[in-house]
Design an enzyme around this catalytic site. Structure first.
Site, short mmCIF file in Angstrom:
data_model
loop_
_atom_site.label_atom_id
_atom_site.label_comp_id
_atom_site.label_asym_id
_atom_site.label_seq_id
_atom_site.Cartn_x
_atom_site.Cartn_y
_atom_site.Cartn_z
CE1 TYR A 9 -3.11 2.50 2.94
CE2 TYR A 9 -3.49 2.68 0.57
CZ TYR A 9 -3.76 3.09 1.88
OH TYR A 9 -4.68 4.10 2.10
CG ASP A 55 11.97 -12.56 2.48
OD1 ASP A 55 11.25 -13.41 3.05
OD2 ASP A 55 12.34 -11.51 3.05
CB SER A 121 4.37 2.51 13.31
OG SER A 121 3.07 2.49 13.86
CB THR A 123 2.14 1.33 16.94
OG1 THR A 123 3.11 1.03 15.93
CG2 THR A 123 0.76 1.33 16.32
CE1 TYR A 152 2.67 -0.78 13.40
CE2 TYR A 152 3.63 -2.48 12.01
CZ TYR A 152 3.23 -1.17 12.22
OH TYR A 152 3.41 -0.24 11.23
CE LYS A 156 6.84 -0.94 11.07
NZ LYS A 156 7.47 -0.99 9.73
CE1 TYR A 179 4.44 4.00 6.45
CE2 TYR A 179 5.77 5.95 6.86
CZ TYR A 179 5.53 4.79 6.15
OH TYR A 179 6.37 4.42 5.13
NE ARG A 233 -5.40 3.73 16.57
CZ ARG A 233 -5.83 3.48 17.79
NH1 ARG A 233 -6.32 4.46 18.54
NH2 ARG A 233 -5.77 2.26 18.30
N GLY A 296 -4.27 -4.89 22.33
CA GLY A 296 -3.15 -4.18 21.72
C GLY A 296 -3.49 -2.78 21.25
C1 WQD Z 1 -8.01 1.87 13.85
C2 WQD Z 1 -9.13 1.89 14.86
C3 WQD Z 1 -9.53 -0.23 15.92
C4 WQD Z 1 -11.07 -2.38 12.45
C5 WQD Z 1 -2.69 1.28 12.09
C6 WQD Z 1 -1.86 0.46 11.20
C7 WQD Z 1 -0.45 0.46 11.66
C8 WQD Z 1 0.04 1.82 12.06
C9 WQD Z 1 -0.90 2.53 12.99
C10 WQD Z 1 1.50 2.66 10.41
C11 WQD Z 1 -8.80 1.08 16.12
C12 WQD Z 1 -10.75 0.22 15.11
C13 WQD Z 1 -10.53 -1.40 13.27
C14 WQD Z 1 -12.42 -2.79 12.63
C15 WQD Z 1 -12.61 -1.23 14.44
N1 WQD Z 1 0.24 2.64 10.92
N2 WQD Z 1 -11.30 -0.83 14.25
N3 WQD Z 1 -13.14 -2.19 13.63
O1 WQD Z 1 -4.62 -0.43 14.84
O2 WQD Z 1 -4.44 2.12 14.68
O3 WQD Z 1 -2.92 0.60 13.32
O4 WQD Z 1 -2.15 2.54 12.36
O5 WQD Z 1 2.41 2.07 10.86
O6 WQD Z 1 0.30 0.00 10.56
O7 WQD Z 1 -2.33 -0.86 11.18
O8 WQD Z 1 -5.34 0.85 12.74
O9 WQD Z 1 -7.22 0.66 11.19
O10 WQD Z 1 -6.54 -1.41 12.55
O11 WQD Z 1 -7.64 0.50 13.70
O12 WQD Z 1 -13.30 -0.72 15.35
O13 WQD Z 1 -12.99 -3.67 11.92
O14 WQD Z 1 -10.28 1.27 14.28
O15 WQD Z 1 -9.92 -0.83 17.14
O16 WQD Z 1 -9.33 1.73 17.23
P1 WQD Z 1 -4.36 0.79 14.02
P2 WQD Z 1 -6.70 0.08 12.48
#
Ligand code: WQD
Length: 335
Positions: A9, A55, A121, A123, A152, A156, A179, A233, A296
């Site tokens: 992506y 890889d 990230s 995170t 995760y 990072k 990010y 977020r 998490g």
């Molecule tokens: C966002 C919110 C979920 C799915 C991402 C990337 C990670 C990093 C940080 C770059 C959360 C909620 C999700 C669903 C939901 N970016 N959710 N129902 O976990 O913040 O991590 O941003 O490094 O790579 O993965 O993103 O989109 O999974 O979740 O309620 O079906 O949406 O609980 O609060 P996340 P996410």
């Protein structure tokens, strides 16, 4: 420029931004979470580019690629990115994200290459511990503690520490872009998010409901101490994020060093606010059920974007509706 994870992506969007800025792109990907169709779409967007299916943990292949194509910098995207998946597969995340990064850095050292942009990230911050705003969210700055709350984020943070030590050893001049939440698709809608494996992220699940209806969306928890109880977020347009990589590349000096920079809009949105935005831009209704919180997950954070503006002259342009519209146009165009 070598773009690892170019079929992914953010990697594909960064390759488009690099090509648009006149850079020659070389790509490497093992198609662990992408397909050759992504390369075909990118080729139709930016024209031909050298691509190696491999890889990044194959250090010899990476070194050969760097040497054969006379690469002068590496943008490293290859990795796994699901918070939820990392909780259930921590070893796989450390293997791919940490060992993979070490392999790329060792390949660079073999060919005396020193410029590296890393896909880090937000995170790494975990939940943060500073004051929250009136919506219950924390603005995270690069000076805030690195305290990840999932494997995760820890993967990072480990690579960022490796880059600190690699800089001290005079090996590399690098920048880690932290990010926040990338969403959206290239304005041409010719490329976008297209993972091979089922996505864990919010936007693909919301868009799928907008497109095909089906089971109500699961909203992971509404008891967080935020404006509507759901997580907050900082969603940033993937093309804005891609442009930040060009700026980061051009900011790298010849002196060894490592710096981390937030890439976010500086505005947080809750899960329910994202659902509202998708309903606005699509005209569709998104049914959802509140379920248990996801292990998490951090509660509520967004970027302090000041350093990116100061050091990279970069700031996000697109707002949430634009991001959701571009994501929808991409998702809808493939139905
Ligand atoms: C966002 C919110 C979920 C799915 C991402 C990337 C990670 C990093 C940080 C770059 C959360 C909620 C999700 C669903 C939901 N970016 N959710 N129902 O976990 O913040 O991590 O941003 O490094 O790579 O993965 O993103 O989109 O999974 O979740 O309620 O079906 O949406 O609980 O609060 P996340 P996410």
């Amino acid at each position: 420029m070598l773009v690892t994870g170019i079929a992914g992506y953010v990697g594909s969007h960064a390759a488009a931004a690099l090509a648009h800025s006149g850079y020659e792109v070389v790509g490497i990907d093992n198609f662990e979470n992408s397909t050759a169709a992504s390369i075909e779409r990118l080729t139709s967007l930016i024209g031909g580019f050298a691509f190696v299916e491999a890889d990044v943990q194959n250090t010899d292949r990476v070194a050969d690629t760097l040497r054969d194509h006379k690469v002068d910098a590496v943008l490293h995207f290859a990795g796994r990115k699901s918070v939820a998946e990392s909780v259930s597969d921590p070893l796989g995340y450390f293997r791919t994200n940490v060992a993979g990064s070490i392999s790329v850095l060792q390949a660079m050292a073999r060919v005396d290459l020193h410029h590296f942009v890393f896909s880090s990230s937000c995170t790494v911050y975990g939940n943060g511990d500073g004051p929250t705003d009136d919506r219950g969210a924390r603005s995270m700055a690069e000076t805030d503690a690195v305290a990840p709350c999932n494997p995760y984020g820890r993967s990072k943070a480990m690579v960022e520490s490796i880059l600190d030590d690699a800089a001290l050893a005079g090996l590399v001049s690098s920048i880690s872009l932290r990010y926040f939440n990338p969403i959206g698709a290239h304005p041409s809608h010719q490329i976008g998010e297209d993972p091979k494996n089922p996505p864990a992220n919010l936007l693909p699940h919301v868009m799928e409901r907008a497109l095909h209806g089906g089971e109500p969306l699961k909203v992971y928890g509404d008891n967080y101490n935020t404006i509507d109880g759901t997580c907050i977020r900082d969603y940033v347009h993937v093309s804005d994020l891609a442009h930040a990589h060009v700026a980061a590349l051009e900011s790298l000096g010849n002196e060894p060093g490592h710096r981390a920079v937030n890439i976010g809009t500086g505005t947080g949105h809750s899960v329910l606010e994202v659902i509202d935005a998708v309903e606005r831009v699509t005209g569709r209704t998104i049914p959802y059920d509140i379920v248990d919180p996801r292990p998490g997950d951090a509660a509520a954070l967004y970027a302090n974007p000041e350093l990116a503006l100061e050091r990279l002259s970069w700031k996000a342009e697109a707002d949430l509706d634009q991001m959701c519209d571009d994501h929808w146009q991409w998702h809808h165009s493939r139905s």
